[in-house]
Design an enzyme around this catalytic site. Structure first.
Site, PDB file in Angstrom:
ATOM      1  N   THR A 146     -54.710 -18.642  -0.941  1.00 26.19           N
ATOM      2  CA  THR A 146     -54.141 -17.727   0.051  1.00 26.19           C
ATOM      3  C   THR A 146     -52.479 -17.904  -0.322  1.00 26.19           C
ATOM      4  O   THR A 146     -52.106 -18.694  -0.830  1.00 26.19           O
ATOM      5  CB  THR A 146     -54.031 -18.343   1.630  1.00 26.19           C
ATOM      6  OG1 THR A 146     -53.331 -19.675   1.686  1.00 26.19           O
ATOM      7  CG2 THR A 146     -55.664 -18.618   2.042  1.00 26.19           C
TER       8      THR A 146
ATOM      9  N   TYR B 142     -47.400 -31.317   8.796  1.00 23.56           N
ATOM     10  CA  TYR B 142     -48.412 -30.640   8.664  1.00 23.56           C
ATOM     11  C   TYR B 142     -49.596 -31.270   9.224  1.00 23.56           C
ATOM     12  O   TYR B 142     -50.696 -30.895   9.717  1.00 23.56           O
ATOM     13  CB  TYR B 142     -48.633 -29.871   7.368  1.00 23.56           C
ATOM     14  CG  TYR B 142     -49.655 -29.218   7.095  1.00 23.56           C
ATOM     15  CD1 TYR B 142     -49.883 -27.803   7.670  1.00 23.56           C
ATOM     16  CD2 TYR B 142     -50.892 -29.432   6.316  1.00 23.56           C
ATOM     17  CE1 TYR B 142     -50.714 -26.940   7.393  1.00 23.56           C
ATOM     18  CE2 TYR B 142     -51.686 -28.494   6.041  1.00 23.56           C
ATOM     19  CZ  TYR B 142     -52.021 -27.187   6.730  1.00 23.56           C
ATOM     20  OH  TYR B 142     -53.022 -26.488   6.503  1.00 23.56           O
TER      21      TYR B 142
END
Length: 241
Positions: free
Chosen positions: A179, A144
């Protein structure tokens, strides 16, 4: 709510949930006609939803053509779609590495490359979503971090290349945001306790809301940010200080 996007058309990736949904809603509320791309259905009133897997070059080409045909132009591309996972680097498979880079970095590149002719015609803007993990070391996130660091570098490269064409390119680097992506992350087993406080936000609460990131993206994509290109805006609650 300002109306900075009256008469403009925005294309938002990852618009079905999280930050992408907040961006699509914010831009719509500011007057934009918004096309939202996602692998899932985009069910936002007034937003033109398009199914698209950003890893697929042909799907991206078709989705951008759909958005441009529907809207008549593209003034703003907001690249928000992303995936993440936590793992000890020695446990990261090549398939997982490829998945993380394909969505976060290659997908951002494909969307930019395909939309650029429309953005040049409109003298528009691109706002990419990178991450705090792309500008500083981040535990258990080698793939990531590499992908989001690539998004930062891609942003700067495009900002230089397309400034003569009147296209601005910027990115935001959020820290922790509330989120579904964050909530669905599985913690790494056997975490090193020495890293527990690494990159901790200084503000309380330490987690941002998607709307806060959307507000920054709406600013960077607007005419008010005329002099902001190549900008890398951290929204991390001071975690990167």
């Amino acid at each position: 709510m300002p109306r900075r996007y009256d008469g403009r058309v925005a294309l938002v990736t990852g618009a079905a949930s999280g930050i992408g949904r907040a961006v699509a809603t914010r831009l719509r509320d500011e007057g934009a006609r918004v096309a939202g791309l996602d692998t899932a259905a985009v069910d936002i009133d007034g937003v033109h939803g398009i199914r698209c897997d950003l890893r697929d070059e042909d799907q991206v080409a078709a989705a951008v053509a759909d958005a441009a045909g529907w809207g008549g132009r593209i003034d703003l591309l907001a690249n928000v779609a992303g995936v993440a996972s936590y793992a000890h680097t020695t446990d990261v498979t090549l398939a997982e590495w490829d998945r993380i880079l394909a969505v976060n970095l290659t997908g951002t590149f494909l969307a930019c490359r395909t939309a650029l002719p429309h953005l040049i015609a409109a003298r528009g803007a691109v706002v990419n979503v990178a991450s705090l993990a792309g500008v500083r070391g981040w535990r258990y996130s080698a793939a990531y971090s590499a992908a989001k660091g690539g998004v930062v570098a891609l942003t700067r490269a495009l900002a230089v290349e397309y400034a003569p064409d009147g296209v601005r390119v910027a990115c935001v680097c959020p820290g922790s945001v509330d989120t579904p992506l964050k909530r669905n992350l599985v913690p790494v087993p056997d975490q090193d306790p020495r890293l527990a406080g690494h990159a901790r936000a200084l503000l309380d609460p330490p987690v941002a809301e998607p709307d806060e990131v959307a507000a920054a993206i709406a600013y960077l994509g607007s005419a008010e940010a005329r002099f902001a290109t190549g900008a890398v805006l951290r929204l991390d609650g001071g975690a990167g200080v």
